[in-house]
Design an enzyme around this catalytic site. Structure first.
Site, PDB file in Angstrom:
ATOM      1  N   ARG A 120      23.711  13.666  -9.132  1.00  0.00           N
ATOM      2  CA  ARG A 120      23.072  13.676 -10.445  1.00  0.00           C
ATOM      3  C   ARG A 120      21.693  13.018 -10.340  1.00  0.00           C
ATOM      4  NH1 ARG A 120      25.156  15.014 -14.947  1.00  0.00           N
ATOM      5  NH2 ARG A 120      26.921  15.794 -13.768  1.00  0.00           N
ATOM      6  N   LYS A 169      22.679  20.676 -10.326  1.00  0.00           N
ATOM      7  CA  LYS A 169      23.205  21.935 -10.864  1.00  0.00           C
ATOM      8  C   LYS A 169      23.384  22.910  -9.696  1.00  0.00           C
ATOM      9  CE  LYS A 169      21.529  20.610 -15.387  1.00  0.00           C
ATOM     10  NZ  LYS A 169      20.568  20.803 -16.494  1.00  0.00           N
ATOM     11  N   GLU A 173      11.296  -0.986  -5.980  1.00  0.00           N
ATOM     12  CA  GLU A 173      10.243  -0.504  -6.880  1.00  0.00           C
ATOM     13  C   GLU A 173       8.995  -0.156  -6.077  1.00  0.00           C
ATOM     14  OE1 GLU A 173       9.814  -3.534  -9.853  1.00  0.00           O
ATOM     15  OE2 GLU A 173      11.486  -2.765 -11.039  1.00  0.00           O
ATOM     16  N   ASP A 207      10.384  23.962 -15.701  1.00  0.00           N
ATOM     17  CA  ASP A 207      11.581  23.134 -15.549  1.00  0.00           C
ATOM     18  C   ASP A 207      12.682  24.046 -15.014  1.00  0.00           C
ATOM     19  OD1 ASP A 207      13.946  21.746 -15.827  1.00  0.00           O
ATOM     20  OD2 ASP A 207      13.534  21.029 -17.857  1.00  0.00           O
ATOM     21  N   TYR A 233      16.853  -3.094  -4.222  1.00  0.00           N
ATOM     22  CA  TYR A 233      15.707  -2.901  -5.127  1.00  0.00           C
ATOM     23  C   TYR A 233      14.522  -2.393  -4.335  1.00  0.00           C
ATOM     24  CZ  TYR A 233      15.913  -3.890 -10.052  1.00  0.00           C
ATOM     25  OH  TYR A 233      16.111  -3.761 -11.389  1.00  0.00           O
ATOM     26  N   THR A 263      16.575  19.256 -11.979  1.00  0.00           N
ATOM     27  CA  THR A 263      17.668  18.342 -11.688  1.00  0.00           C
ATOM     28  C   THR A 263      18.098  18.633 -10.252  1.00  0.00           C
ATOM     29  OG1 THR A 263      19.360  19.907 -12.371  1.00  0.00           O
ATOM     30  CG2 THR A 263      18.551  18.398 -14.064  1.00  0.00           C
TER      31      THR A 263
HETATM   32  C1  LIG Z   1      20.041  19.970 -17.421  1.00  0.00           C
HETATM   33  C2  LIG Z   1      18.639  20.123 -17.830  1.00  0.00           C
HETATM   34  C3  LIG Z   1      17.785  19.017 -17.964  1.00  0.00           C
HETATM   35  C4  LIG Z   1      18.253  17.590 -17.991  1.00  0.00           C
HETATM   36  O1  LIG Z   1      18.935  17.108 -16.980  1.00  0.00           O
HETATM   37  P1  LIG Z   1      19.696  15.699 -17.096  1.00  0.00           P
HETATM   38  O2  LIG Z   1      19.853  15.342 -15.663  1.00  0.00           O
HETATM   39  O3  LIG Z   1      20.943  15.981 -17.819  1.00  0.00           O
HETATM   40  O4  LIG Z   1      18.809  14.762 -17.819  1.00  0.00           O
HETATM   41  C5  LIG Z   1      16.444  19.248 -18.232  1.00  0.00           C
HETATM   42  N1  LIG Z   1      15.965  20.486 -18.390  1.00  0.00           N
HETATM   43  C6  LIG Z   1      16.764  21.570 -18.297  1.00  0.00           C
HETATM   44  C7  LIG Z   1      16.161  22.919 -18.487  1.00  0.00           C
HETATM   45  C8  LIG Z   1      18.120  21.426 -18.033  1.00  0.00           C
HETATM   46  O5  LIG Z   1      18.896  22.508 -17.983  1.00  0.00           O
END
Ligand SMILES: *Cc1c(COP(=O)(O)O)cnc(C)c1O
Length: 428
Positions: A228, A222, A49, A193, A47, A219
């Site tokens: 993840r 990807k 935090e 994003d 933990y 993220t």
């Molecule tokens: C994949 C994605 C997310 C979310 O990611 P998670 O880890 O699945 O919550 C947010 N924004 C965009 C543009 C994405 O492609």
């Protein structure tokens, strides 16, 4: 303790599925053994935090070092001034940003979901569309490119507090500079994003949003090929106070607002094992090897798009600048759902996807989305893209022929056998 045979048998099956199939889901990738090792490490027990050096629990001296290294590597990788590596996912990163800079009911302007945007950019079933008032811009029907005139028009009309750039199914680069100009005109903040193209941006293959956007989220799993998870960053606007006032009227620095929005705002204890894995992945992403990888991802996407076009497939916007493409299947007389199902039977994994101005529901859709991040990790090159497109085309042109799909499935396994994933014990 008694071994959980049931779950480990299923995990073996999942590994075999990953080894044998062609993985074309644009948001997926395969992490290295050392990233998996860190993600499955003892740090899961801790933990922590708070932030390094400012924790609410004792015994954090080691995870403090790990998290500090993760932060430093992320800063170096993205040329960022400030980073928070704790968001559990991309959605959590966006939730924290919105909690930090918006009040419930504020207007946000994001990329239309049905044109390739993400749930967290204002979907009515997501917190972003329930807590805030969502408005959208989309792509031009003819070109398939982001309609920046529309973005500006909606921004001037609605005066949103936050403009969001970025998408889940858009194959082109973004004009962050233009979006920032619009935002400055209406007094909005800009969030980029970059969940999908993060790896290409980090290594200079696409426009860098950090010099233009106030806040950047991504993220880590990807194109970045980490565990993840999520990440929030700031570039040159770091420590501008933006005049953001807390309900008590104090002006807060954006970085501290963001830190507080992650914890205690939207999360409890950070996943230090995942943060360790992020640190490993960022280290990898800074390497020469990753540079070669990400360049190949883009080359493969180009080659794949070209192969699809040659066979008469319609790619939205006509091609790709990144690792993915969206294919409109309407001229092939098959829905996205039927194509996905038939391809999965042949162990080729894609996802059905709405195309801009789709006349079908999100459960059916007119398109599929494909990406090259995962297959490039397995070592595939341009010439294999042509082969894969042939296999996809064979399935899509005869989707109900079980006999032929069975044969294609064998060809898929044979092809992938030459690109071992974790089967090869020597792979790092
Ligand atoms: C994949 C994605 C997310 C979310 O990611 P998670 O880890 O699945 O919550 C947010 N924004 C965009 C543009 C994405 O492609």
């Amino acid at each position: 303790m008694k071994r959980d045979k049931l779950i480990f048998k299923l995990l073996d099956e999942e590994q075999q599925r990953q080894e044998e199939g062609i993985e074309l889901i644009a948001s997926e990738n395969f992490v290295s053994r050392q990233v998996m090792e860190a993600a499955g490490s003892v740090a899961t027990n801790k933990y922590a935090e708070g932030l390094p050096g400012k924790r609410y629990y004792g015994g954090c001296q080691v995870v403090d070092e790990i998290e500090t290294i993760a932060i430093e590597r992320a800063k170096q990788l993205f040329n960022a001034e400030w980073v928070n590596v704790q968001p559990h996912s991309g959605a959590q990163a966006n939730a924290a940003v919105m909690l930090a800079v918006l009040q419930p009911g504020d207007k946000i302007l994001g990329f239309d979901l049905s044109h390739g945007g993400h749930l967290t950019h204002g979907s009515p079933v997501n917190f972003s569309g329930k807590l805030y008032e969502p408005h959208f811009y989309g792509v031009n029907k003819e070109t398939g490119l982001v309609d920046y005139d529309q973005l500006k028009e909606v921004a001037l009309r609605e005066k949103p507090k936050l403009i969001i750039a970025g998408a889940s199914a858009y194959s082109r680069d973004w004009d962050y500079e233009f979006i920032r100009k619009v935002a400055d005109e209406v007094g909005a903040l800009v969030l980029a994003d970059i969940s999908h193209p993060a790896g290409l941006i980090a290594r200079g293959l696409l426009t860098d949003p950090l010099p233009h956007c106030h806040i950047v989220t991504t993220t880590t799993h990807k194109t970045l090929r980490g565990p993840r998870g999520g990440l929030i960053m700031m570039g040159k606007d770091f420590e501008n106070p933006f005049g953001i006032k807390t309900p008590k009227g104090e002006i807060r620095m954006m970085s501290s607002l963001l830190d507080m929005a992650v914890f205690p705002g939207t999360q409890g204890g950070p996943l230090e094992h995942i943060i360790a894995a992020k640190a490993v992945a960022f280290g990898e992403a800074l390497s020469e090897n990753y540079m070669k990888y990400i360049v190949q991802v883009k080359k493969n996407a180009d080659a794949m798009a070209e192969a699809f076009v040659k066979l008469g497939y319609q790619i939205i916007s006509g091609g790709t600048d990144n690792h993915l493409m969206l294919i409109d299947l309407r001229n092939k007389n098959i829905t996205g759902k039927a194509a996905e199902n038939a391809l999965v039977t042949a162990d080729i994994t894609v996802n059905k996807n709405m195309v801009p101005y789709d006349d079908k529901s999100p459960f059916v859709t007119s398109g599929i989305r494909v990406g090259t991040a995962a297959i490039t990790t397995r070592g595939m090159k341009e010439k294999h893209m042509e082969h894969i497109v042939e296999l996809i085309d064979a399935v899509i042109t005869d989707p109900e022929n079980e006999h032929s799909i069975k044969k294609i499935r064998k060809r898929v396994h044979k092809l992938m056998y030459d690109f071992p994933l974790y089967r090869d014990k020597d792979s790092e």
